[in-house]
Write an enzyme that holds these catalytic residues in place. Structure first.
Site, short mmCIF file in Angstrom:
data_model
loop_
_atom_site.label_atom_id
_atom_site.label_comp_id
_atom_site.label_asym_id
_atom_site.label_seq_id
_atom_site.Cartn_x
_atom_site.Cartn_y
_atom_site.Cartn_z
N TYR A 27 -5.41 -1.06 -7.16
CA TYR A 27 -4.28 -1.89 -6.51
C TYR A 27 -4.41 -2.01 -4.83
O TYR A 27 -4.80 -0.95 -4.30
CB TYR A 27 -2.94 -1.30 -6.80
N GLU A 28 -4.33 -2.95 -4.55
CA GLU A 28 -4.16 -3.21 -2.90
C GLU A 28 -5.18 -2.89 -2.14
O GLU A 28 -5.09 -2.28 -1.12
CB GLU A 28 -2.96 -2.51 -2.33
N GLY A 29 -6.50 -2.95 -2.68
CA GLY A 29 -7.60 -2.30 -2.13
C GLY A 29 -8.09 -1.10 -2.73
O GLY A 29 -7.32 -0.06 -2.72
N GLN A 77 -10.15 1.42 1.11
CA GLN A 77 -9.05 2.08 1.90
C GLN A 77 -9.87 2.94 2.83
O GLN A 77 -9.64 3.34 4.11
CB GLN A 77 -8.01 2.82 1.35
N ARG A 87 0.75 -1.37 -0.03
CA ARG A 87 -0.05 0.01 -0.06
C ARG A 87 0.75 1.51 -0.01
O ARG A 87 0.41 2.25 -0.90
CB ARG A 87 -1.04 0.11 1.18
#
Length: 598
Positions: A439-441, A446, A296
């Site tokens: 990406y990555e949530g 988030q 993240r």
């Protein structure tokens, strides 16, 4: 043709003047050797590699893309050779423990190099970038044998790593994943399942690829509490640590996607592949978040990278492109028209890019300091660093990628019609930037994590860990000459941040959906206030430098001007966010699902 020049002057400003990295390194065990001279030399060499080796490959990687045939991926011309130079330069081992072949330098210095590499060529940077998270996961949760077998090879760069989480039927909701792990008599496991969207899952740049895979044991409980984490190598290591027989896994295809064409995004199929458990059974998500938090912050860097790259190239264009006259009269009377940089709306876009790039750099490097403290400081300082990272990681990831995409679009807009065609590289920057918000949530995930888990579930204590920092800064600088224009608004927003949190918490007690309805607006508000803090700090440093007659006066005046622009043109965006986040969930729920029609 687009170009990249490492912003070394601003990097040095953030490291040395804003964050006092020298004192920071001296305060941490094992970091004392990171002297200003060493740090500057490393950054200078990293800049050369980024500018001379990676940046020229950026467009070629986009136009040529990766080639897939017979389960094998061939990366664009020059990518493999650049990676060999990267290994020879010792870059993969920079910020890892000497115990496993690393150089033992601070994580924060590694993040600076990641910025340079990523801005020059984001698609290329993802190949070594994914390895970094795999290394952190193994270092934190692997056995000594696993570290000796896999971590040493990842640290040297001989092998690369991936993160295999997502499946076709579940994205963020990992509790739904179906990949399974059957135990073998020798303590290994047979891993079966299919994973999608695996960045750098297959390529020709390293001799082995170490997949970090989530899967379920036969007796695992349902949901997220029944997930375990496994090492699944492309080639099974032999007793001497070299690559042995091929594992029973393969790349089924690579995605045809909007951007980052130079990086292979793979479908990975595991057919009773040999795997090895990392950490305790059914605790895979806990271990995986070591990887995820690293990723993240790396994605936050992507927002910065596309902002910086777009700013540099659109600034050059705006100074050269002649079009119309300035409204107050010719600025370049010897030319047939004035450079477009004279026009206020062009300047607004350029200043937005500059403010987000430089403010975002300060935020990410501050987070990097916290990462150092989390790993190396005493227990009290580590606990505070972990708490602040819990708050700032989702802000940095989501806020900077949202604004990174906005700034990439500003870059294209400044070029006008030329920005829409491929030769100038601006449309590639927009396409490459778009994935960062997924990406990555996603931004929405988030935001839920920030407001729901990090703030409300801790009764605001996580938020207070950072608002206290802002409060102390305001108290210490409110009498400084020239700071009134920054301290007053920052104090107001800092108080309001806490008040809004309380209001949303009260609303959520009546209806939990209020959290989901307000979360993205709350996150964006949090991002604008956070960057205001770093711009106020930058203004304070700049004013002191100018008062001391620093010879680089033009640099510091630009800092002050950009800080003023941020406070007067960007920070007021919070006014609309306050209205929308408090407007309630009713305006979203009034229309029944069956009445959504076209």
């Amino acid at each position: 043709m687009p170009e990249y020049k490492a912003p070394q002057r601003d990097i040095q400003f953030v490291l040395n003047e804003l964050l006092d990295m020298q004192q920071h390194y001296q305060s941490l065990p094992g970091c004392e050797d990171a002297s200003p001279e060493m740090v500057s030399a490393i950054i200078e060499e990293g800049a050369k590699f980024a500018e001379r080796v990676l940046a020229p490959l950026n467009r070629e990687g986009d136009t040529q893309g990766c080639r897939f045939e017979g389960g094998k991926v061939t990366t664009p011309d020059g990518f493999k050779e650049a990676y060999q130079q990267f290994i020879e330069g010792g870059w993969p081992s920079l910020a890892h423990s000497p115990e496993w072949g690393g150089q033992g330098l601070p994580e924060s210095l590694g993040i600076v190099i990641n910025e340079l590499v990523g801005t020059a060529n984001w698609a290329w940077s993802m190949y070594p970038g994914l390895s970094h998270g795999a290394m952190n996961t193994l270092e934190a949760h692997g056995t000594d044998e696993q570290k000796q077998t896999y971590l040493t090879k990842l640290v040297s760069g001989e092998w690369t790593g991936t993160m295999c989480l997502t499946e076709a039927h579940c994205g963020t909701d990992l509790g739904l994943l179906r990949s399974r792990a059957e135990p073998n008599e020798d303590g290994s496991y047979r891993i079966s399942g299919s994973k999608i969207f695996i960045s750098a899952g297959e390529h020709d740049m390293a001799e082995n690829i170490v997949h970090i895979v989530l899967a379920r044991l036969p007796d695992a409980p349902q949901g997220t509490k029944g997930i375990s984490l496994f090492i699944v190598p492309k080639f099974i290591p032999t007793a001497d640590g070299s690559c042995g027989e091929a594992n029973s896994l393969e790349c089924g295809s690579i995605e045809h996607k909007m951007g980052i064409h130079g990086n292979a995004t793979c479908v990975m199929n595991f057919d009773e592949a040999t795997g090895y458990l990392i950490g305790p059974p059914n605790k895979g998500l806990n271990c995986m978040f070591t990887f995820m938090n690293t990723a993240r912050l790396g994605t936050a860097l992507q927002g910065l990278a596309h902002t910086e790259w777009g700013f540099q190239n659109s600034l050059t264009y705006a100074k050269d492109r002649l079009q119309m006259r300035a409204l107050n009269g010719a600025a370049a009377p010897d030319k047939p028209a004035d450079p477009i940089i004279v026009h206020p709306e062009v300047r607004k876009m350029l200043l937005t890019q500059k403010a987000i790039a430089e403010g975002g750099r300060a935020l990410i490097y501050y987070c990097a300091q916290l990462v150092d403290q989390s790993k190396l400081a005493d227990a009290e300082q580590k606990a505070l660093a972990d708490t602040q990272l819990a708050l700032l990681t989702p802000i940095a990831k989501a806020f900077l990628t949202e604004l990174g995409f906005e700034c990439a679009n500003h870059g294209l807009q400044i070029y006008g019609g030329h920005g829409y065609i491929s030769e100038w590289g601006m449309e590639q920057n927009v396409r490459d930037a778009r994935i960062s918000m997924l990406y990555e949530g996603t931004t929405q995930i988030q935001a839920l994590d920030l407001l729901g888990r990090k703030v409300l579930m801790t009764q605001g204590e996580t938020l207070k860990s950072f608002t206290r920092v802002i409060h102390k800064f305001c108290e210490a600088n409110q009498e400084q000459s020239g700071m009134k224009a920054f301290i007053g608004p920052l104090q107001k927003h800092n108080r309001e941040w806490g008040e809004l949190t309380q209001q949303l918490g009260m609303k959520a007690m009546m209806n939990r959906d209020e959290v989901g309805a307000a979360s993205v607006d709350y996150l964006m508000y949090s991002g604008y206030v956070t960057l205001a803090y770093f711009w106020a700090r930058s203004a304070s440093v700049a004013q002191q430098a100018l008062a001391a007659k620093n010879p680089d006066a033009a640099f510091y005046r630009a800092k002050l001007n950009t800080a003023q622009f941020y406070f007067e043109r960007i920070l007021p965006r919070t006014r609309a966010l306050v209205e929308t986040m408090l407007s309630g969930v009713e305006n979203l729920q009034a229309l029944d699902a069956e009445h959504f029609q076209f």
